[in-house]
Design an enzyme around this catalytic site. Structure first.
Site, short mmCIF file in Angstrom:
data_model
loop_
_atom_site.label_atom_id
_atom_site.label_comp_id
_atom_site.label_asym_id
_atom_site.label_seq_id
_atom_site.Cartn_x
_atom_site.Cartn_y
_atom_site.Cartn_z
N SER A 48 -30.74 -62.43 38.48
CA SER A 48 -31.95 -62.93 37.82
C SER A 48 -33.07 -61.90 38.05
O SER A 48 -32.87 -60.92 38.79
CB SER A 48 -32.35 -64.26 38.44
OG SER A 48 -32.69 -64.04 39.80
N ASP A 80 -29.50 -61.90 34.30
CA ASP A 80 -29.52 -63.35 34.14
C ASP A 80 -30.96 -63.89 34.11
O ASP A 80 -31.80 -63.44 34.90
CB ASP A 80 -28.76 -63.94 35.34
CG ASP A 80 -28.37 -65.38 35.13
OD1 ASP A 80 -28.33 -65.83 33.97
OD2 ASP A 80 -28.09 -66.07 36.15
N ASP A 102 -34.49 -66.12 28.48
CA ASP A 102 -34.74 -67.54 28.76
C ASP A 102 -36.20 -67.84 28.45
O ASP A 102 -37.10 -67.59 29.24
CB ASP A 102 -34.42 -67.82 30.24
CG ASP A 102 -34.69 -69.27 30.62
OD1 ASP A 102 -35.32 -70.00 29.82
OD2 ASP A 102 -34.31 -69.66 31.74
N GLU A 138 -30.92 -69.26 26.20
CA GLU A 138 -30.83 -70.63 26.70
C GLU A 138 -31.59 -71.54 25.75
O GLU A 138 -32.65 -71.18 25.26
CB GLU A 138 -31.47 -70.64 28.10
CG GLU A 138 -31.28 -71.92 28.82
CD GLU A 138 -30.95 -71.70 30.28
OE1 GLU A 138 -30.28 -70.71 30.62
OE2 GLU A 138 -31.37 -72.54 31.08
N HIS A 187 -29.65 -76.50 37.22
CA HIS A 187 -29.61 -75.43 38.21
C HIS A 187 -29.79 -76.07 39.58
O HIS A 187 -30.67 -76.92 39.75
CB HIS A 187 -30.76 -74.45 38.00
CG HIS A 187 -30.51 -73.47 36.90
ND1 HIS A 187 -29.49 -72.57 36.94
CD2 HIS A 187 -31.14 -73.26 35.74
CE1 HIS A 187 -29.51 -71.82 35.85
NE2 HIS A 187 -30.50 -72.23 35.09
N HIS A 216 -24.50 -72.94 32.41
CA HIS A 216 -25.32 -72.56 33.57
C HIS A 216 -25.36 -73.74 34.53
O HIS A 216 -25.00 -74.87 34.18
CB HIS A 216 -26.73 -72.22 33.12
CG HIS A 216 -26.85 -70.85 32.53
ND1 HIS A 216 -27.61 -69.86 33.11
CD2 HIS A 216 -26.29 -70.30 31.44
CE1 HIS A 216 -27.52 -68.76 32.37
NE2 HIS A 216 -26.72 -69.00 31.35
P1 13P Z 1 -26.39 -72.93 40.06
O1 13P Z 1 -27.32 -72.37 41.08
O2 13P Z 1 -26.58 -74.38 39.81
O3 13P Z 1 -24.96 -72.58 40.34
O4 13P Z 1 -26.75 -72.23 38.66
C1 13P Z 1 -26.57 -70.85 38.55
C2 13P Z 1 -26.90 -70.33 37.23
O5 13P Z 1 -26.77 -71.01 36.23
C3 13P Z 1 -27.38 -68.95 37.16
O6 13P Z 1 -27.66 -68.56 35.87
#
Ligand code: 13P
Length: 290
Positions: A48, A80, A102, A138, A187, A216
């Protein structure tokens, strides 16, 4: 070696999914890569904006490309959750293979405009550098933190799940390669248990858009939910929180067990192994190996 897109389409055909795992550091990458190689499955490494800033964009590209070249192994690098055109552009320029734009917090038309700009830039760059670059976006809010949560994040509910109509409009307008919808996923890991996923919604969105879907917020979901969603058109699953928990717990234990130890290569291996175990189990599930 097949291309990134070919691996995604192959997963789709086989009714399995590729695993996408986030990293903040090299040790987690080692754990993930060990697990993938052990099982012989292609793998996607995600960073990210925050993870990328800590690891270094160029460093991440250098390491992933070095592994891919040395082992002739299908390991791909994804930028990401990037929140602006500039952030996506910078990562693609550095050499990332794909990016997730996103903009779910923006009004839809603004989201479409900037997402389209990312797609156009990716197409240009991919021609110029003669390499495949994929753009994912997204649609529908699923929360934003890969951490342990006391409750389901505000703004996430069954009522706010992505609709097939919105998804089709968005995909047609933007030309994205991959879509990450909201289908019950969040998430992070909710202490009292994550909400159930909605495979029938996956099926409808997939049918309406015709492009591969990305799930995700995989951490904490039930095995049977993953399997059902993969069967209906999810081709990539993202996992982050489970890796963070495994890494941190193992590191904390190693440091507590040997408070005098100051050599990183002595106290970090249990954390690498813990990540490997989590990733191996997830990859087996996503690849239909168990
Ligand atoms: P989690 O932290 O719920 O596994 O999600 C990760 C994610 O979607 C990263 O793009």
């Amino acid at each position: 070696m097949k291309t990134y897109k070919e691996y995604i389409l192959e997963a789709d055909k086989k009714g399995i999914a590729m695993g996408h795992f986030n990293i903040s550091n090299l040790e987690a990458l080692h754990g993930i890569y060990n697990a993938a190689k052990k099982l012989g499955v292609p793998i996607i490494i995600g960073l990210s904006e925050g993870e990328e800033e800590f690891f270094g964009k160029n460093e991440a590209v250098a390491v992933v490309r070095a592994l891919r070249a040395r082992d002739n192994y299908p390991i791909f690098l994804n930028a990401d959750h990037h929140y602006s055109f500039e952030a996506v552009k910078n990562s693609l320029d550095a050499g990332f293979d794909s990016a997730v734009i996103d903009l779910v917090k923006l009004p839809l038309e603004e989201n479409i405009k900037i997402t389209k700009q990312c797609v156009e830039y990716a197409r240009e760059l991919s021609k110029k550098e003669n390499r495949e670059i994929l753009i994912e976006a997204e649609l529908g809010f699923i929360g934003s933190s890969s951490k342990i949560l006391d409750k389901i994040p505000d703004g996430v509910s069954e009522a706010t799940m992505t609709t097939p109509e919105d998804a089709k409009h968005f995909v047609d307008e933007t030309g994205i390669d991959l879509l990450a919808p909201s289908i019950g996923n969040v998430h992070g890991m909710v202490k009292s248990g994550n909400p159930r996923l909605h495979p029938e919604r996956v099926k409808d969105i997939r049918k309406a858009t015709g492009i591969p879907l990305v799930l995700h917020g995989g951490s904490g979901s039930m095995d049977e939910d993953f399997i059902a969603c993969i069967k209906e058109g999810v081709d990539i699953v993202h996992i982050n929180t489970e890796i963070r928990v495994a890494f941190t717990k193992a590191l904390r234990k190693a440091l507590n067990d040997s408070p005098e130890e100051i050599t990183p290569y002595k106290y970090l291996p249990p954390a690498v192994d813990a990540v490997e175990k989590v990733v191996e189990a997830r990859l087996k599930l996503f690849s239909g190996m168990k």
